[in-house]
Write an enzyme that holds these catalytic residues in place. Structure first.
Site, PDB file in Angstrom:
ATOM      1  CG  HIS A 109      -0.399   0.289   2.516  1.00 61.46           C
ATOM      2  ND1 HIS A 109      -0.140  -0.696   3.447  1.00 61.46           N
ATOM      3  CD2 HIS A 109      -0.030   1.447   3.104  1.00 61.46           C
ATOM      4  CE1 HIS A 109       0.359  -0.147   4.542  1.00 61.46           C
ATOM      5  NE2 HIS A 109       0.442   1.156   4.355  1.00 61.46           N
ATOM      6  CG  ASP A 139      -0.072  -4.000   2.643  1.00 59.44           C
ATOM      7  OD1 ASP A 139       0.292  -3.513   1.556  1.00 59.44           O
ATOM      8  OD2 ASP A 139      -0.372  -3.306   3.628  1.00 59.44           O
ATOM      9  CG  ASN A 212       6.192   4.510  12.033  1.00 63.10           C
ATOM     10  OD1 ASN A 212       5.612   5.385  12.657  1.00 63.10           O
ATOM     11  ND2 ASN A 212       7.489   4.272  12.177  1.00 63.10           N
ATOM     12  CB  SER A 213       3.164   1.799   6.102  1.00 60.61           C
ATOM     13  OG  SER A 213       1.923   1.817   6.742  1.00 60.61           O
TER      14      SER A 213
END
Length: 449
Positions: A109, A139, A212-213
């Site tokens: 994402h 993901d 932070n992803s």
């Protein structure tokens, strides 16, 4: 999107756990006269260079149907749709897993639909990255950069972590620059959250925020235990509930992307549900963890291995599982052809069954791995041909004129019936190609340059 909060010596940790069995946050260590204050700094000095920032940009395309009144006034030449293009930018994090080859793992994402991906290294360098492959359902995305003097992160067996273990999150929240937070592992095997199609999350009480992803969740040795992915944020801010994809799951997916350019899911061939208290009582079991098998598909891997309806799967390769969702996620990320040992309970007796995972009937791939101008489309083998199941707005595939629901049936004058055949045919093409498309029972050609 994850972070954590606190550091502690082993002695203090043992004491605090014995006094307070249920803890939500770790205590701040106290200095002891004559001794150095416990610190994560030495570990972080070794680890943080392996965590990078990811900056993406692209164009989102939105389409709106033109009202019938306009077509009435302007006749057959009136546009059918009103198209608007909006540029977008985004920030995230990534982790270098192979310094020699420049491989970086992040969340799908973070980079989905991006035309340009820039990596910011710890030493200040900024380098353009290319997308090697991605998996929407879990993901995970794999990037690659061409650079020297990189630092890769050490990885560990994430199946060995326990609730209460200390962990540290490293990432780039809000674009502020590299940030470190600490906390504990709050839970394992979290699923049924509706965040991803395949869920088997590590839960942490770390302060996770936007940006932070794709960053690293590490243990106190600086070893990767997970990729920070999501948070529960009912009011838009951190409430101490964050989720990371386990490192073992990431490793399995990345290996498949490197080898095949896509994820080739393993299939066991069972349907089922979580083992709950009601089922456990009905079957006279003293456990409430595992996956209850409702049905075994004929000629599937499970059928060939001897699994039966009513079996309860309680472990995979000697590791216990908590739910059917955890079983599903682990099997799907192991890859077709994997040899797996399942621990089961049948008629009250414990048994082990070995199975070779099958391959999904429907093969899906991120189309950017097939041809650059197909990037942004998801392709799936079907009875008619290669179906486009999804198109990202503003992607090269969308700009090429492809639409969701289109079925690729040919390339130039050659009939194409599978993703494998399309890839092989495109490898031999040096210039523009014409895709033969079936759209609403009509045939048309689209040119890819």
């Amino acid at each position: 999107m994850k972070t954590k909060l606190s550091l502690l010596s082993a002695a203090l940790l043992t004491a605090s756990l014995s006094l307070y069995p249920a803890v939500s946050q770790a205590a701040i260590p106290q200095a002891v006269e004559g001794q150095a204050v416990p610190s994560l700094a030495p570990m972080l000095e070794r680890t943080t260079p392996a965590v990078v920032s990811v900056a993406v940009s692209g164009t989102q395309v939105s389409k709106q149907r033109v009202p019938d009144v306009f077509r009435y006034f302007f006749g057959p030449n009136a546009p059918q749709e009103q198209v608007q293009e909006r540029p977008f930018r985004g920030l995230g994090s990534g982790v270098i897993i192979d310094a020699a080859k420049g491989y970086i793992v992040t969340n799908n994402h973070v980079i989905n639909g991006a035309d340009d991906i820039q990596i910011g290294l710890h030493d200040g360098r900024e380098i353009k990255a290319k997308l090697i492959g991605a998996d929407k359902e879990s993901d995970i995305a794999l990037l690659q950069i061409d650079a020297k003097n990189l630092t890769e992160i050490n990885q560990t067996d994430s199946d060995n972590i326990r609730v209460g273990d200390f962990a540290v999150a490293i990432g780039n929240p809000f674009g502020l620059g590299q940030t470190v937070t600490s906390g504990i592992v709050s839970a394992l095997g979290r699923s049924g959250l509706g965040i991803e199609m395949l869920e088997n999350f590590i839960q942490t009480d770390a302060a996770i925020n936007s940006g932070n992803s794709g960053g690293a969740l590490v243990n106190l040795n600086g070893e990767l235990i997970g990729i920070n992915t999501a948070i529960v944020a009912p009011n838009g801010g951190n409430v101490g509930i964050g989720f990371a994809i386990p490192a073992n799951m990431v490793h399995n997916l990345v290996d498949q992307i490197i080898e095949h350019g896509e994820v080739r899911r393993g299939v066991l061939g069972v349907s089922g549900r979580d083992l709950d208290n009601e089922l456990a009582k009905a079957f006279g079991l003293d456990t409430q963890h595992g996956g209850f098998v409702n049905e075994v598909m004929p000629k599937s891997a499970a059928d060939k291995a001897g699994l039966k309806a009513g079996d309860i799967i309680v472990s995979i390769n000697g590791r216990s599982i908590k739910s059917f969702q955890e079983l599903r996620a682990k099997v799907a990320t192991m890859g077709a052809g994997a040899e797996v040992e399942f621990g089961i309970i049948r008629d009250g007796d414990k048994k082990t069954i070995n199975a070779t995972l099958g391959e999904a009937d429907k093969v899906e791939a991120e189309a950017g791995n097939v041809h650059p101008m197909l990037q942004g489309a998801t392709l799936e083998d079907s009875k008619k041909g290669i179906e486009i199941t999804e198109i990202a707005q503003g992607s090269p595939a969308a700009m090429s004129g492809l639409q969701e629901g289109d079925v690729i049936v040919g390339l130039n004058r050659t009939k194409i019936s599978s993703l494998k055949a399309l890839k092989e045919a495109l490898e031999d093409q040096q210039s523009s190609v014409a895709l033969k498309i079936l759209r609403d029972n009509n045939l048309l050609y689209l040119v890819l340059r």
